[in-house]
Design an enzyme around this catalytic site. Structure first.
Site, PDB file in Angstrom:
ATOM      1  N   ARG A  65      49.351  38.679  45.915  1.00 50.08           N
ATOM      2  CA  ARG A  65      48.911  38.415  44.534  1.00 50.08           C
ATOM      3  C   ARG A  65      48.439  36.961  44.387  1.00 50.08           C
ATOM      4  O   ARG A  65      47.495  36.662  43.666  1.00 50.08           O
ATOM      5  CB  ARG A  65      50.019  38.728  43.529  1.00 50.08           C
ATOM      6  N   TYR A 117      28.431  41.221  25.177  1.00 54.35           N
ATOM      7  CA  TYR A 117      28.947  42.449  25.785  1.00 54.35           C
ATOM      8  C   TYR A 117      30.028  43.018  24.864  1.00 54.35           C
ATOM      9  O   TYR A 117      30.967  42.310  24.499  1.00 54.35           O
ATOM     10  CB  TYR A 117      29.521  42.128  27.170  1.00 54.35           C
ATOM     11  N   ASP A 189      28.118  34.299  31.064  1.00 54.16           N
ATOM     12  CA  ASP A 189      28.265  35.584  31.752  1.00 54.16           C
ATOM     13  C   ASP A 189      26.965  35.815  32.519  1.00 54.16           C
ATOM     14  O   ASP A 189      25.915  36.051  31.920  1.00 54.16           O
ATOM     15  CB  ASP A 189      28.525  36.692  30.719  1.00 54.16           C
ATOM     16  N   LYS A 214      28.881  45.260  38.971  1.00 49.35           N
ATOM     17  CA  LYS A 214      27.461  45.547  38.805  1.00 49.35           C
ATOM     18  C   LYS A 214      26.681  45.144  40.065  1.00 49.35           C
ATOM     19  O   LYS A 214      26.837  45.762  41.097  1.00 49.35           O
ATOM     20  CB  LYS A 214      26.945  44.847  37.539  1.00 49.35           C
TER      21      LYS A 214
HETATM   22  C1  PLP Z   1      30.059  45.397  32.723  1.00 48.05           C
HETATM   23  C2  PLP Z   1      30.037  44.058  32.101  1.00 48.05           C
HETATM   24  C3  PLP Z   1      31.225  43.378  31.804  1.00 48.05           C
HETATM   25  C4  PLP Z   1      32.590  43.996  32.023  1.00 48.05           C
HETATM   26  O1  PLP Z   1      32.872  44.169  33.362  1.00 48.05           O
HETATM   27  P1  PLP Z   1      33.848  45.337  33.946  1.00 48.05           P
HETATM   28  O2  PLP Z   1      33.793  45.093  35.401  1.00 48.05           O
HETATM   29  O3  PLP Z   1      33.290  46.641  33.495  1.00 48.05           O
HETATM   30  O4  PLP Z   1      35.194  45.094  33.344  1.00 48.05           O
HETATM   31  C5  PLP Z   1      31.113  42.104  31.267  1.00 48.05           C
HETATM   32  N1  PLP Z   1      29.916  41.534  31.027  1.00 48.05           N
HETATM   33  C6  PLP Z   1      28.761  42.172  31.288  1.00 48.05           C
HETATM   34  C7  PLP Z   1      27.472  41.494  30.982  1.00 48.05           C
HETATM   35  C8  PLP Z   1      28.775  43.456  31.829  1.00 48.05           C
HETATM   36  O5  PLP Z   1      27.618  44.081  32.073  1.00 48.05           O
END
Ligand code: PLP
Length: 394
Positions: A65, A117, A189, A214
């Site tokens: 962890r 988001y 982000d 993603k």
């Molecule tokens: C998908 C996404 C998130 C959240 O991520 P997860 O891995 O689904 O928890 C945050 N910001 C953006 C821009 C995203 O596309």
């Protein structure tokens, strides 16, 4: 023999070009460099615990962890790609968002984009409001709005560019400069752009967030998140403690997959961007299409900002179908190469009717379909949407 190989190793290290191309760094930076069996592909260390040294002292690792070799390697590679000093991996993108908010305290306030988001907005509204953390929303394409919002005390400015699903582009350097006047840190982000299209840290951001799920994972089979800090400052150290003590960490296997994803990221992204540019151009003046929101099109309101701050305009776009919400849903349902599913950034192309997955107060137009362009031949993707549009033509 051993001594000779060590000497050779040293020679290779010292003669490695320091300013390698990002593609080369992506391939070699995410490799674990196994010294045990000299395996070319990285081994996966599933062990949760690590032996102490004979004298009882703790070696490189103690307990998984806290840290483990696969997570370390992924964090190091992502950190280098973003040009930061420290990176922290989490169990999902939202776990990374949550870790940032856990660094704040009761009475603090975050300024977020008005189309942030939706998971972030829900997290602030449903969870962190109970801990006294407030937030306000501004249209980040209007820097004056951020200036006004900063008249009130704030502890963090949160950016997201390109935004979801309206594909708004914010001028990261300009907004960082405004936040800096008020000594407020800025997080970006960077999930949609990735470090190969846009590097928020050199533009002035203090932190970068990724949903690794993603583009970095890239195959729709890893759920993971990460944060990169520009400097290993107090905020960074707080994140480290939250990663260790709150425990929302990814498994070594996921870290292995994410590190592997980083190796092909620049090449996958370049191919997807090229297809997206052609796809957007093809449908931009289509009679069944009201508009195409894509930063690579000169018609995009922030086209110039995107051209200056991004290497390529990305592989995400939204298309407003001419006609009703029902018509847009019918188009999505009739596509055969695109899968109608949420998420983005994978090898396979996806389409999504955003309004029907967003909360009831969503301002997303009903005729909007969001496209994630993958690695199929663009001719097939274009033909698929053409057949979808003609299938619902009345
Ligand atoms: C998908 C996404 C998130 C959240 O991520 P997860 O891995 O689904 O928890 C945050 N910001 C953006 C821009 C995203 O596309």
């Amino acid at each position: 023999m051993l001594a000779r190989s060590a000497m050779l190793q040293e020679h290779v290290q010292s003669h490695r070009p320091t300013l390698m191309h990002p593609d080369t760094r992506a391939v070699h930076g995410a490799d674990l460099h196994d010294t045990n069996a000299s395996a070319v592909a990285s081994p996966i260390y599933l062990s949760t615990t690590f032996k102490r040294e004979p004298d009882g002292s703790i070696g490189s690792y103690l307990y998984s962890r806290y840290a483990n070799p696969n997570r370390d390697q992924f964090e190091k590679a992502l950190c280098e790609a973003e040009g930061g000093q420290r990176a922290y991996a989490f169990a999902s993108g939202l776990a990374a968002c949550s870790a940032v908010l856990q660094c704040l305290q009761s009475g603090d306030r975050v300024i977020i984009p008005d189309d942030a988001y939706y998971g972030l907005r829900s997290m602030l509204t449903e969870i962190f409001s109970r801990f006294g953390i407030g937030f306000s929303m501004v249209d980040m394409t209007k820097p004056l709005q951020l200036r006004e919002a900063l008249q009130e005390q704030a502890q963090l400015v949160w950016l997201e560019s390109p935004s979801n699903p309206l594909i708004k582009i914010t001028d990261i350097a300009a907004l960082c400069a405004i936040a800096k006047e008020h000594a407020v840190p800025v997080l970006c982000d960077n999930t949609w752009a990735t470090p190969y299209l846009q590097q928020p840290i050199p533009l002035g951001c203090d932190m970068v967030l990724h949903s690794v799920t993603k583009y970095i994972g890239g195959h729709s089979d890893v759920l993971m998140g990460a944060l990169v800090c520009a400097t290993d400052d107090e905020f960074s150290q707080r994140l480290r403690r939250i990663q260790m003590l709150c425990g929302a960490v990814p498994s070594p296997f996921e870290c292995y997959l994410a590190a592997r994803g980083l190796q092909t990221l620049p090449t996958r992204l370049r191919a997807a961007c090229r297809s997206a540019e052609r796809f957007a151009q093809h449908f931009a003046s289509h009679p069944d299409v009201e508009s195409v929101l894509y930063p690579g099109l000169p018609s995009h309101p922030q086209h110039n900002i995107a051209a200056a701050q991004m290497h390529m305009p990305g592989a995400m776009m939204s298309i407003m179908i001419r006609g009703s919400e029902e018509r847009a849903l019918a188009v999505a349902a009739s596509l055969q190469v695109f899968s109608h599913a949420t998420s983005l950034g994978s090898v396979e192309s996806l389409v999504e009717h955003r309004k029907s997955v967003e909360p009831a107060d969503s301002r997303t137009p009903g005729n909007l379909l969001r496209f994630s362009i993958g690695l199929e031949a663009v001719e097939d993707l274009i033909a698929d949407l053409e057949q979808g549009l003609s299938a619902v033509r009345s």
